[in-house]
Design an enzyme around this catalytic site. Structure first.
Site, PDB file in Angstrom:
ATOM      1  N   SER A 113       0.810  -1.221   0.000  1.00  9.66           N
ATOM      2  CA  SER A 113       0.000   0.000   0.000  1.00  9.66           C
ATOM      3  C   SER A 113       0.845   1.275   0.000  1.00  9.66           C
ATOM      4  CB  SER A 113      -0.947   0.020   1.205  1.00  9.66           C
ATOM      5  OG  SER A 113      -0.218  -0.036   2.411  1.00  9.66           O
ATOM      6  N   GLU A 152      13.154  -5.552  -6.593  1.00  6.62           N
ATOM      7  CA  GLU A 152      12.835  -5.757  -8.010  1.00  6.62           C
ATOM      8  C   GLU A 152      11.897  -4.680  -8.560  1.00  6.62           C
ATOM      9  OE1 GLU A 152      11.505  -9.706  -8.871  1.00  6.62           O
ATOM     10  OE2 GLU A 152      13.133 -10.665  -7.774  1.00  6.62           O
ATOM     11  N   GLU A 253      17.575 -13.342  -2.436  1.00  6.74           N
ATOM     12  CA  GLU A 253      16.732 -14.515  -2.638  1.00  6.74           C
ATOM     13  C   GLU A 253      17.529 -15.523  -3.462  1.00  6.74           C
ATOM     14  OE1 GLU A 253      13.076 -13.620  -4.643  1.00  6.74           O
ATOM     15  OE2 GLU A 253      12.422 -12.129  -3.165  1.00  6.74           O
TER      16      GLU A 253
END
Length: 530
Positions: A113, A152, A253
């Site tokens: 948000s 990203e 990651e």
């Protein structure tokens, strides 16, 4: 009532505070022992049973985090990366329990948000305030090892303009922390997109003023699948590429799931001689089994049960077999690092070198608002932000709106482009009024007023962190001929705490639809979890 950390430590049992992790040159170190620090981490974002899917926060689930800490200790990890948290919630219990267990936290600052939207990027007063609220909430905890300013966000050559705004956010959050004598590093997590890999890596560390650069750089890599090797996976080439990088590099990651159960052969290279001189460890993706099938265990919010997958024991064995030693901080001196040049504008990179968006200033926005002779009545609500964006787009076809527009390829950032959508919409309406002598706005009520300030006195007001204005309206250093024929396009999203997978933007061109991103960030929340 907020329970103090000290009281919680007593309730949870005595615990030695975790040592501060610091950066020297391009490595992490334990500030007390001087040992090089390697992140043996896990991505941690359980979603099943979350009662508030729009505001996910595993560190507010006291039952869940205590449950999972037992697994963390069993696995032998020393850190978790958490993508989404809610700064309005209390995290004392979980953070204290993690510290007692010896677990550091690497925390993503954005949330669905409130994030820099890759399709309609901007860095605004509202977004800056929410980023500050996040670090305010978590900086009281000694086991917060680092902040990730974006994940990203720029993920292909059509979304490179977003990189300018992410770097500006890193600069401003670093400055905010510094003013509070907080030294927690701020970094960025990038995907491996070959067409812009080199430009992204250079962009985030290329500024001559180091306060504008990230403190560490993360890569989300899924290249090593199944029975691949260090050489055939391409990891060997990544080590060569980052061998002389000026800040620490880690895998934010990793863990390809093309073949399951996973055996994690890359762990041996990551924490062994293949990579440990260049990479500072990483975070295996991920702890909880979700719809994307990357998990070590199936868990449910607020429940104590844990159902382990076959990957669990394989990852535990892989970690148990490695023990990176590194170097002593007192003995380490980086010799080969070279700060790269900022990438030039090309047909795949749409950010002018060395020029970033200015630090948001609410004082400038308040000043310019009080200079309007015609404005929208009241504030634009989230539900009307898209309509306001359409209004601005239509109005600015007829009158000049350069002061609320941006062009990353030219390095042009309007003095009030960082203001919220209400201010920018009223700016456009006022510009129309001054040119056409009509105070009107399709879909909104308007009002005339007597200006109480002069517009030419507003741009250089103090920033929202009480630093001198850097809102100087710089122009690009590249030739306009290099900027022609830049394509526009859309982007696809990976599960992330920032960025959006919907919409189309003119890469490097004037941003007007960005004015609606207050609403866009909310509407796109689901897309950002893909």
């Amino acid at each position: 009532m907020r329970v103090s950390i000290f009281a919680l430590t007593a309730l949870l049992g005595s615990a030695v505070a975790l040592d501060k992790i610091v950066i020297k040159d391009n490595k992490f170190f334990n500030s007390v022992t001087g040992d090089e620090f390697f992140f043996k981490g896990l991505a941690y974002q359980p979603e099943n049973g979350e009662p508030d899917p729009n505001n996910r926060d595993p560190l507010a689930d006291t039952v869940g985090c205590k449950r999972d800490i037992e697994s963390f200790k069993d696995l032998g990890i020393n850190a978790i990366r958490v993508y989404q948290t809610d700064y309005t919630k209390n995290h004392d219990v979980c953070m204290a329990a993690l510290e007692k267990a010896g677990i550091y936290v690497v925390l993503d600052v954005p949330a669905p948000s409130y994030a820099i939207n890759r399709a309609y990027p901007e860095w605004t007063t509202d977004l800056f305030a929410k980023f500050r609220a996040k670090v305010d909430n978590f900086s009281v905890y000694k086991n917060v090892a680092a902040y990730v300013i974006g994940n990203e966000v720029t993920n292909d050559d059509k979304t490179t303009p977003a990189a300018a705004f992410v770097k500006a956010a890193a600069r401003d959050i670093k400055a905010y922390l510094k003013k509070q004598n907080i030294t927690t590093p701020v970094g960025y997590a990038s995907n491996d997109e070959p067409s812009i890999r080199d430009q992204l890596a250079a962009h985030f560390v290329c500024s001559e003023n180091n306060s504008e650069n990230v403190d560490f750089y993360g890569m989300n890599l899924y290249n090593w699948c199944g029975d691949m090797t260090f050489e055939t996976s391409g990891y060997e080439e990544f080590v060569k590429q980052y061998a002389s990088y000026p800040v620490p590099v880690l895998l934010t990651e990793y863990g390809c799931n093309a073949q399951r159960p996973r055996k994690f052969p890359e762990v041996g290279s990551l924490y062994g001689s293949d990579m440990d001189t260049v990479f500072s460890g990483g975070f295996m993706y991920e702890y909880s089994e979700e719809a994307n099938n990357y998990g070590l265990a199936s868990v449910t919010y607020g429940k104590t049960g844990v159902e382990k997958t076959d990957d669990y024991d394989n990852f535990k064995k892989a970690l148990a077999a490695v023990s990176p030693k590194g170097v002593k901080m007192s003995e380490y001196k980086q010799s080969s690092a070279k700060r790269p040049s900022c990438p030039s504008v090309t047909d795949t990179w749409h950010v002018a070198p060395k020029i970033l968006p200015p630090t948001p200033s609410s004082a400038s926005c308040q000043c310019i608002s009080s200079s309007f002779s015609c404005a929208i009545k009241g504030n634009v609500t989230d539900s009307d932000a898209g309509k306001a964006g359409d209004l601005i787009g239509n109005v600015c076809k007829d009158v000049s709106c350069s002061e609320i527009q941006t062009n990353t390829a030219k390095g042009e950032y309007g003095h009030y482009a960082f203001c919220d959508v209400s201010v920018r919409a009223s700016y456009a309406v006022n510009a129309y009024y001054e040119d056409k002598k009509q105070c009107k706005a399709d879909g909104f009520d308007t009002q005339t007023a007597k200006p109480s300030s002069k517009a030419d006195s507003c741009a250089d007001k103090t920033t929202d962190i009480n630093t001198p204005s850097n809102n100087n309206g710089r122009v690009p250093t590249v030739d306009d001929s290099e900027l022609e024929d830049l394509e526009s396009g859309s982007s696809s999203g990976h599960r992330s705490s920032s960025g959006s997978s919907l919409g189309t933007s003119a890469a490097g061109s004037v941003s007007m639809l960005a004015l609606a991103s207050t609403q866009v960030a909310v509407v796109f929340a689901a897309a950002m979890l893909i």
